[in-house]
Structure formats: structure tokens, C-alpha cells
Design a protein around this motif. Sequence first.
Motif, PDB file in Angstrom:
ATOM      1  N   ARG A  22       0.830  -1.206   0.000  1.00  0.00           N
ATOM      2  CA  ARG A  22       0.000   0.000   0.000  1.00  0.00           C
ATOM      3  C   ARG A  22       0.868   1.261   0.000  1.00  0.00           C
ATOM      4  NH1 ARG A  22      -3.367  -3.155   3.511  1.00  0.00           N
ATOM      5  NH2 ARG A  22      -2.279  -2.293   5.329  1.00  0.00           N
ATOM      6  N   ALA A  23       1.977   1.212   0.744  1.00  0.00           N
ATOM      7  CA  ALA A  23       2.873   2.370   0.826  1.00  0.00           C
ATOM      8  C   ALA A  23       3.800   2.473  -0.377  1.00  0.00           C
ATOM      9  CB  ALA A  23       3.695   2.306   2.112  1.00  0.00           C
ATOM     10  N   GLY A  24       4.021   1.338  -1.053  1.00  0.00           N
ATOM     11  CA  GLY A  24       4.935   1.325  -2.182  1.00  0.00           C
ATOM     12  C   GLY A  24       6.397   1.294  -1.789  1.00  0.00           C
ATOM     13  N   ARG A  25       6.679   0.939  -0.543  1.00  0.00           N
ATOM     14  CA  ARG A  25       8.078   0.922  -0.091  1.00  0.00           C
ATOM     15  C   ARG A  25       8.224   0.005   1.124  1.00  0.00           C
ATOM     16  NH1 ARG A  25       5.830   5.728   1.595  1.00  0.00           N
ATOM     17  NH2 ARG A  25       5.925   6.120   3.848  1.00  0.00           N
ATOM     18  N   GLY A  26       9.482  -0.395   1.379  1.00  0.00           N
ATOM     19  CA  GLY A  26       9.807  -1.199   2.530  1.00  0.00           C
ATOM     20  C   GLY A  26      10.203  -0.320   3.705  1.00  0.00           C
ATOM     21  N   PRO A  27      11.064  -0.863   4.578  1.00  0.00           N
ATOM     22  CA  PRO A  27      11.770  -2.144   4.438  1.00  0.00           C
ATOM     23  C   PRO A  27      10.878  -3.348   4.757  1.00  0.00           C
ATOM     24  CG  PRO A  27      12.359  -1.095   6.500  1.00  0.00           C
ATOM     25  CD  PRO A  27      11.492  -0.117   5.776  1.00  0.00           C
ATOM     26  N   LEU A  28      11.182  -4.448   4.066  1.00  0.00           N
ATOM     27  CA  LEU A  28      10.471  -5.704   4.258  1.00  0.00           C
ATOM     28  C   LEU A  28      11.468  -6.831   4.043  1.00  0.00           C
ATOM     29  CD1 LEU A  28       7.446  -6.501   4.816  1.00  0.00           C
ATOM     30  CD2 LEU A  28       7.312  -7.025   2.382  1.00  0.00           C
ATOM     31  N   PHE A  29      11.335  -7.882   4.849  1.00  0.00           N
ATOM     32  CA  PHE A  29      12.323  -8.958   4.818  1.00  0.00           C
ATOM     33  C   PHE A  29      11.639 -10.321   4.958  1.00  0.00           C
ATOM     34  CE2 PHE A  29      13.999  -5.262   7.042  1.00  0.00           C
ATOM     35  CZ  PHE A  29      15.173  -4.981   6.355  1.00  0.00           C
ATOM     36  N   LEU A  30      12.337 -11.358   4.494  1.00  0.00           N
ATOM     37  CA  LEU A  30      12.082 -12.721   4.934  1.00  0.00           C
ATOM     38  C   LEU A  30      13.112 -13.021   6.021  1.00  0.00           C
ATOM     39  CD1 LEU A  30      11.431 -14.682   1.609  1.00  0.00           C
ATOM     40  CD2 LEU A  30       9.763 -13.645   3.160  1.00  0.00           C
ATOM     41  N   ARG A  31      12.634 -13.489   7.169  1.00  0.00           N
ATOM     42  CA  ARG A  31      13.511 -13.686   8.329  1.00  0.00           C
ATOM     43  C   ARG A  31      13.553 -15.155   8.715  1.00  0.00           C
ATOM     44  NH1 ARG A  31      14.939 -10.304  12.878  1.00  0.00           N
ATOM     45  NH2 ARG A  31      15.435 -11.575  14.707  1.00  0.00           N
ATOM     46  N   ARG A  32      14.782 -15.696   8.769  1.00  0.00           N
ATOM     47  CA  ARG A  32      14.977 -17.055   9.267  1.00  0.00           C
ATOM     48  C   ARG A  32      14.970 -17.061  10.795  1.00  0.00           C
ATOM     49  NH1 ARG A  32      20.004 -18.987   5.750  1.00  0.00           N
ATOM     50  NH2 ARG A  32      21.062 -18.236   7.606  1.00  0.00           N
ATOM     51  N   SER A  33      14.837 -18.243  11.380  1.00  0.00           N
ATOM     52  CA  SER A  33      14.793 -18.355  12.836  1.00  0.00           C
ATOM     53  C   SER A  33      16.099 -17.944  13.493  1.00  0.00           C
ATOM     54  CB  SER A  33      14.447 -19.785  13.249  1.00  0.00           C
ATOM     55  OG  SER A  33      15.396 -20.700  12.721  1.00  0.00           O
ATOM     56  N   ASP A  34      17.212 -17.997  12.739  1.00  0.00           N
ATOM     57  CA  ASP A  34      18.500 -17.599  13.306  1.00  0.00           C
ATOM     58  C   ASP A  34      18.747 -16.095  13.181  1.00  0.00           C
ATOM     59  OD1 ASP A  34      18.991 -17.284  10.615  1.00  0.00           O
ATOM     60  OD2 ASP A  34      20.633 -18.740  10.502  1.00  0.00           O
ATOM     61  N   GLY A  35      17.752 -15.345  12.692  1.00  0.00           N
ATOM     62  CA  GLY A  35      17.881 -13.901  12.589  1.00  0.00           C
ATOM     63  C   GLY A  35      18.348 -13.395  11.244  1.00  0.00           C
ATOM     64  N   TRP A  36      18.789 -14.296  10.354  1.00  0.00           N
ATOM     65  CA  TRP A  36      19.218 -13.883   9.008  1.00  0.00           C
ATOM     66  C   TRP A  36      18.053 -13.256   8.268  1.00  0.00           C
ATOM     67  CZ3 TRP A  36      17.302 -15.586   4.340  1.00  0.00           C
ATOM     68  CH2 TRP A  36      18.070 -15.327   3.185  1.00  0.00           C
ATOM     69  N   LEU A  37      18.323 -12.166   7.526  1.00  0.00           N
ATOM     70  CA  LEU A  37      17.287 -11.429   6.820  1.00  0.00           C
ATOM     71  C   LEU A  37      17.568 -11.401   5.324  1.00  0.00           C
ATOM     72  CD1 LEU A  37      16.951  -8.307   9.165  1.00  0.00           C
ATOM     73  CD2 LEU A  37      15.377 -10.247   9.024  1.00  0.00           C
ATOM     74  N   LEU A  38      16.535 -11.647   4.529  1.00  0.00           N
ATOM     75  CA  LEU A  38      16.604 -11.480   3.085  1.00  0.00           C
ATOM     76  C   LEU A  38      15.759 -10.271   2.711  1.00  0.00           C
ATOM     77  CD1 LEU A  38      17.374 -12.516   0.210  1.00  0.00           C
ATOM     78  CD2 LEU A  38      15.207 -13.785   0.239  1.00  0.00           C
ATOM     79  N   PRO A  39      16.393  -9.163   2.274  1.00  0.00           N
ATOM     80  CA  PRO A  39      15.605  -7.975   1.915  1.00  0.00           C
ATOM     81  C   PRO A  39      14.718  -8.249   0.705  1.00  0.00           C
ATOM     82  CG  PRO A  39      17.955  -7.458   2.185  1.00  0.00           C
ATOM     83  CD  PRO A  39      17.842  -8.946   2.146  1.00  0.00           C
ATOM     84  N   LEU A  40      13.508  -7.730   0.743  1.00  0.00           N
ATOM     85  CA  LEU A  40      12.563  -7.830  -0.363  1.00  0.00           C
ATOM     86  C   LEU A  40      12.487  -6.465  -1.056  1.00  0.00           C
ATOM     87  CD1 LEU A  40       9.750  -9.916   1.376  1.00  0.00           C
ATOM     88  CD2 LEU A  40      11.668 -10.731  -0.017  1.00  0.00           C
ATOM     89  N   GLU A  41      12.536  -6.474  -2.375  1.00  0.00           N
ATOM     90  CA  GLU A  41      12.679  -5.235  -3.138  1.00  0.00           C
ATOM     91  C   GLU A  41      11.314  -4.608  -3.442  1.00  0.00           C
ATOM     92  OE1 GLU A  41      16.025  -5.261  -6.102  1.00  0.00           O
ATOM     93  OE2 GLU A  41      15.745  -7.422  -5.866  1.00  0.00           O
ATOM     94  N   VAL A  42      10.653  -4.139  -2.391  1.00  0.00           N
ATOM     95  CA  VAL A  42       9.293  -3.637  -2.523  1.00  0.00           C
ATOM     96  C   VAL A  42       9.226  -2.448  -3.473  1.00  0.00           C
ATOM     97  CG1 VAL A  42       7.333  -2.661  -1.277  1.00  0.00           C
ATOM     98  CG2 VAL A  42       8.705  -4.470  -0.225  1.00  0.00           C
ATOM     99  N   GLU A  43      10.193  -1.526  -3.363  1.00  0.00           N
ATOM    100  CA  GLU A  43      10.167  -0.340  -4.215  1.00  0.00           C
ATOM    101  C   GLU A  43      10.232  -0.710  -5.695  1.00  0.00           C
ATOM    102  OE1 GLU A  43      12.030  -0.734  -1.574  1.00  0.00           O
ATOM    103  OE2 GLU A  43      11.615   0.960  -0.211  1.00  0.00           O
ATOM    104  N   ARG A  44      11.075  -1.676  -6.044  1.00  0.00           N
ATOM    105  CA  ARG A  44      11.168  -2.105  -7.444  1.00  0.00           C
ATOM    106  C   ARG A  44       9.894  -2.820  -7.865  1.00  0.00           C
ATOM    107  NH1 ARG A  44      12.696  -6.661 -10.009  1.00  0.00           N
ATOM    108  NH2 ARG A  44      13.595  -7.675  -8.185  1.00  0.00           N
TER     109      ARG A  44
END
Length: 250
Positions: A22-44
Motif C-alpha cells: 500500500r505504501a509502495g516501499r519497505g523495508p520488508l524482509f524474509l527472516r529465518r529463525s537464526d535472525g538472518w534477513l533477506l531484503p525484499l525489493e518492494v520499491e522495485r
Amino acid sequence: MSAPPATALAWASADPYAAALRAGRGPLFLRRSDGWLLPLEVERWCARADAVDRDVLDRCEGTVLDVGCGPGRLVAELAGQGRTVLGIDVSGAAVDHTVRLGGQALRRSVFEPLPGEGRWGTVLLMDGNVGIGGDPSALLDRAAELLRPGGLLIAETAPVDIDERVHVRITDAHTAAAGAAFPWARIGTPALLRYARGWERSGQWTAGGRRFAALRSRSASSSAEPPKRTAVISSQRARKPSGDSPVPSR
């Protein structure tokens, strides 16, 4: 074939994902249980199709099914060209955004019954969607069911050589995690090709730091339809499709 419930329900009910669209922007991530984050390219994803996207779309043949269409930039671009295209996504926010752009989309998992099964000219798995369900082999099998004989699958793979199965949650900058964990996969092109039994390799390329692979059914005939020879949808105005339309005409 039933939907992988954890994956479909997690994306469908993810408030941070809907808010980001709705906002057209992040930040947004997929987060593993160990805390690792995969950024999601919401703006693109929320922007117009870029040059790399348009090059992929130029390779599409016949009617196009965009699996995990997100906010619909690719569906809208193809619709604007008069191509027959349908987006599917488990997120209502994504489907609504696609319709507002003038595309047609259904709130549906790729593993649920879909219109035009066995008749789509091209299936797209862009923006990491080759990871849907956490089982690349099952996803490739499902794509083969959706495509016509000789149909084309175009997948965007990870920019590194990786073959990883993980459980992740969707999160933004303010919450540690949202919703239940669900299975996801990250695979590079070599891994995709290993899983692609029963497919012909149709090409692989890199553009703008992104990597892609094209696969074709082994039943392709010499009379396969060339790119862009498609029927024109009668109306490309922003509207929510009714029932299971559109369906490939042949």
C-alpha cells in the motif's frame, strides 16, 4: 492439487507485506529463525517495469501467467501492450494493486485449480518466486501442468549459486516476525537446471545484476507460436476479473 497451506496462508495474512504494498516501499524482509534477513525489493516491485523486466517480457510467448504477481508491474506492462496475461497471488493487497494498474489478477495459489490449465504459452516465476512452497521440483511439475505443449517457463534465480531450503517469516523494520513460519527456497541457475528433469534448456542470462533461466517442455513442436502472437483482451481497464477469466482461447 492442493496449495502448500503454510506458504499461501503466511503471505495472504501478512500485514507488513500488505502495508508495504500500500505504501509502495519497505523495508520488508524474509527472516529465518537464526535472525538472518533477506531484503525484499518492494520499491522495485511497486514501480513500473524496468528495462530488465521488459527484456524478459519480450521473450514471453503466447498467453502469459505471472505466478506470484505481487503488485502487478509485469501484468500491467503486458496488458498495456495488448497481451493476454493473468496474474495470480495469494495476497489480496497484491491482487487489488494489480487490478488498479489495469491488469487482471486472481487471488489464488499456483497449487490451486487455475483457469487455462495446460494452455498457457508462458509461465513467469520472477522476483524469487521460484522459491514458492520450498520445493522447486514440485513447483516445476506444477508449471509443466499449466503450460501448453512446448510452453515456456521463465524463472528468475538467485544471483549466486545456491540451493537452500529454509523456513522464514515476513517481517518489517518494526517487528521481529509476523505470522507463522513457512517453507521457502533460494536456488541459483545451476540448481534450477538440476531440478528441471523433463524440460529443455532454452537459455540463461544475467541483466542488471539479476539472473534468469528459460525452460521449455520437451514436447515442443516446430509449429510453436512465436512471441507476441496473442489474442487481445477485450478490455484492459482496471477491474477485478469475474470467475476464472481470462482463459487462453486455444
